[in-house]
Scaffold this motif. Structure first.
Motif, PDB file in Angstrom:
ATOM      1  N   UNK A  84     -41.014 -16.063  14.883  1.00  0.00           N
ATOM      2  CA  UNK A  84     -40.627 -17.034  15.911  1.00  0.00           C
ATOM      3  C   UNK A  84     -39.117 -16.925  16.079  1.00  0.00           C
ATOM      4  N   UNK A  85     -38.694 -16.160  17.081  1.00  0.00           N
ATOM      5  CA  UNK A  85     -37.262 -15.928  17.261  1.00  0.00           C
ATOM      6  C   UNK A  85     -36.534 -17.196  17.688  1.00  0.00           C
ATOM      7  N   UNK A  86     -37.161 -17.991  18.551  1.00  0.00           N
ATOM      8  CA  UNK A  86     -36.503 -19.212  19.027  1.00  0.00           C
ATOM      9  C   UNK A  86     -36.239 -20.174  17.876  1.00  0.00           C
ATOM     10  N   UNK A 266     -36.731  -0.537  18.297  1.00  0.00           N
ATOM     11  CA  UNK A 266     -35.571   0.050  18.958  1.00  0.00           C
ATOM     12  C   UNK A 266     -34.318  -0.684  18.490  1.00  0.00           C
ATOM     13  N   UNK A 267     -33.320   0.068  18.051  1.00  0.00           N
ATOM     14  CA  UNK A 267     -32.055  -0.545  17.625  1.00  0.00           C
ATOM     15  C   UNK A 267     -30.891   0.112  18.357  1.00  0.00           C
ATOM     16  N   UNK A 274     -32.824  -5.982  20.029  1.00  0.00           N
ATOM     17  CA  UNK A 274     -32.456  -6.692  21.253  1.00  0.00           C
ATOM     18  C   UNK A 274     -32.192  -8.183  21.012  1.00  0.00           C
ATOM     19  N   UNK A 275     -32.381  -8.639  19.780  1.00  0.00           N
ATOM     20  CA  UNK A 275     -31.983  -9.984  19.365  1.00  0.00           C
ATOM     21  C   UNK A 275     -30.742  -9.824  18.479  1.00  0.00           C
ATOM     22  N   UNK A 276     -29.605 -10.419  18.835  1.00  0.00           N
ATOM     23  CA  UNK A 276     -28.361 -10.199  18.092  1.00  0.00           C
ATOM     24  C   UNK A 276     -28.395 -10.684  16.650  1.00  0.00           C
TER      25      UNK A 276
END
Length: 545
Positions: A84-86, A266-267, A274-276
């Motif tokens: 859960x990125x959020x 992918x980095x 794509x998430x900092x």
């Protein structure tokens, strides 16, 4: 800063250890599916062969020891199931109890590695079907071998791990066959180098079949036959599946983390997704090639450790470090033959837009009079326009890794051949030759580029480049049936029986005497000669005119 690391083999433990040195106040927690952490995956085939005697030697650190050494915490037997990125949360399942736990983070590192590919064919659930990814895999296979119930084994997959397993099974007295879907073994090698390896394995007693696809595994309770697209099945008491690996990224599918077609993460140049706040590294990440800048997957322990160190430095604050990319460097040990390579192969170099020129040499690996001296077969590739070194492949009984590592350094520093021509290499008879084998090969490549040697490669010969040429045997003594023997040391003003415009293919054992013969014949006005690179050592002695 609270850092959660998913995965605890090479990449995960490296980033944890380095990060705690960079920022001792950081809260670092590793969760990993395995009960072991920091184990030597590349050493597993050697445990099978009893080269490594004790399982404990494969385990670099226990969770408890690692925590004491680094200050990072470790939880084993825990598998990540969603992200859960959020909410900056990871849900994970405790494998022994089924309990689902939730972990929060400020920064997340994905180092989940990869799992062996098990193809959807009948029979993979039979007894004596093995993979080679964890210490338990190696323990199971070695126990089965030591029980005396495995007399014949098949290894499906002819990459580094597959061939290393085959070598160790063979050393244990198991009759071993290897097959692969690809048209050659060790696909990173150029085809002619791979063919040399295949021939060597066959001579060593390991049967190799290429362009062979696994279709089924048969038997009552355990493995008895391995069915492929070939007419007859292979009789076997066991099969080792070494068909490749697949990134462990299933838990990321609905997370919004960008994945490549092969499901690796992918980095960017900092190993960030794509998430900092999320990094990925090791076998589950897609990085870049150091020469071309294009995507490159490098599931190697060496790459994982480099990436782990760099990710930790970037997480620790300060100026970010850019990951320069991989070269596809690899080395493996086979029965009586070591294989190493780095950089671009010839076809890959051409595809990348270079004008590749290559040479194949057979050079001494140490002073020829020193006990244990042998030869290297070396393929060196450079760009004809810029003369930059692009790649090197080396086969031989000796320390091929030192040849590869010189090339790694040169390519990484962007060196052209002129910068490498007069390097002051270490020399003593037990270690090298007075003219280092790398320098020797480099000189021959320069001779070829500058036109001082006119040669054809083994591939060009196989493709018919020597059609219409008369073969001359230029070895120390006659060795080629049907070919005229010519000793260049007794040549004076002419080559009796041959016109000065006749096409002559000059062949000796390793290439040196053929080159010297070409020089002598040029002085005498014979202008249509070609030296066969690699000589009979690489090409054999069966020649057609």
């Amino acid at each position: 800063m609270k850092v959660l690391i998913i995965g605890g083999v090479a990449a995960g433990t490296k980033v944890a250890a380095k990060l705690k040195r960079e920022d001792p106040k950081a809260e670092v927690l590793i969760i990993t599916k395995s009960e072991d952490i920091s184990y030597a995956g590349c050493g597993l085939p050697y445990y099978v062969g009893d080269v490594i005697h004790d399982r404990s030697q494969l385990i670099v650190n226990s969770p408890e020891k690692f925590s004491r050494l680094t200050g990072a915490l470790v939880e084993t037997g825990v598998e990540a199931v969603s992200l859960d990125r959020a909410g900056k949360k990871v849900k994970a399942k405790v494998l022994k109890t089924g309990e689902v736990k939730e972990y929060t983070y400020d920064k997340l590192v994905i180092a989940t590695g990869a799992s062996p590919i098990v193809p959807p064919v009948p029979g993979t659930d039979l007894e004596n079907v093995f993979c080679m990814r964890t210490p338990e895999d190696a323990v199971r296979l070695r126990q089965a071998v030591e029980s005396g119930n495995i007399k014949r084994a098949v290894v499906a997959g002819a990459g580094f791990i597959g061939l290393e397993v085959a070598e160790n099974l063979h050393a244990q007295g198991v009759k071993t066959t290897v097959f692969d879907m690809a048209p050659q073994v060790l696909t990173p090698l150029d085809p002619e180098m791979a063919e040399y390896v295949e021939n060597h394995l066959d001579e060593a007693g390991i049967s190799v079949f290429t362009e062979t696809r696994l279709e089924a595994i048969e038997g009552e309770q355990k493995v008895e036959r391995v069915v492929t697209n070939r007419k007859k099945p292979f009789k076997a008491d066991a099969i080792v599946l070494a068909l490749g690996i697949r990134a462990n990224t299933g838990f990321l599918m609905d997370s919004g983390i960008e994945l490549m077609l092969n499901k690796t993460v992918k980095v960017d140049k900092y190993l960030c997704t794509n998430d900092p706040d999320i990094y990925a590294l090791g076998d589950c990440a897609m990085v870049t090639n150091r020469i071309t800048g294009k995507d490159a997957w490098s599931p190697m322990g060496s790459s994982a450790n480099i990436e782990g160190r760099m990710a930790a430095q970037n997480l620790g604050g300060g100026d970010k470090r850019e990951y320069p990319g991989v070269l596809g460097t690899g080395v493996c040990k086979l029965p009586g033959l070591n294989c190493g390579r780095t950089g671009l192969g010839e076809a890959a170099a051409e595809e990348a837009g270079f004008q590749p020129v290559s040479v194949i040499t057979v050079v001494d690996d140490k002073a020829h009079y020193y006990p244990g001296a042998s030869s290297f077969v070396v393929k060196m590739i450079a760009d004809k326009k810029t003369r930059k070194l692009l790649g090197l492949q080396c086969l031989g009984e000796g320390a091929v890794d030192k040849m590869v590592d010189i090339a790694v350094t040169a390519i990484s520093l962007g060196a052209d051949l002129s910068k490498l021509e007069y390097l002051d290499f270490a020399y003593a008879p037990p270690f090298s030759t007075a003219i280092h084998p790398f320098a020797h090969t480099l000189n021959i490549l320069l001779n070829k580029i500058d036109g001082d040697m006119d040669s054809i490669t083994p591939v060009e010969y196989q493709e018919g480049a020597a059609e219409g040429y008369t073969v001359l045997d230029n070895g120390m003594s006659p060795s080629i049936d049907g070919a005229e023997f010519v000793d260049y040391t007794v040549l004076k003003d002419e080559l009796p029986g041959h016109s000065r415009d006749e096409k002559l293919l000059l062949v000796c054992t390793k290439g040196k005497r053929a080159y010297l013969t070409q020089n002598r014949l040029r002085e005498m006005g014979y202008g249509s000669t070609k030296v066969l690179e690699g000589g009979t050592y690489f090409n054999g002695t069966d020649f057609e005119e």
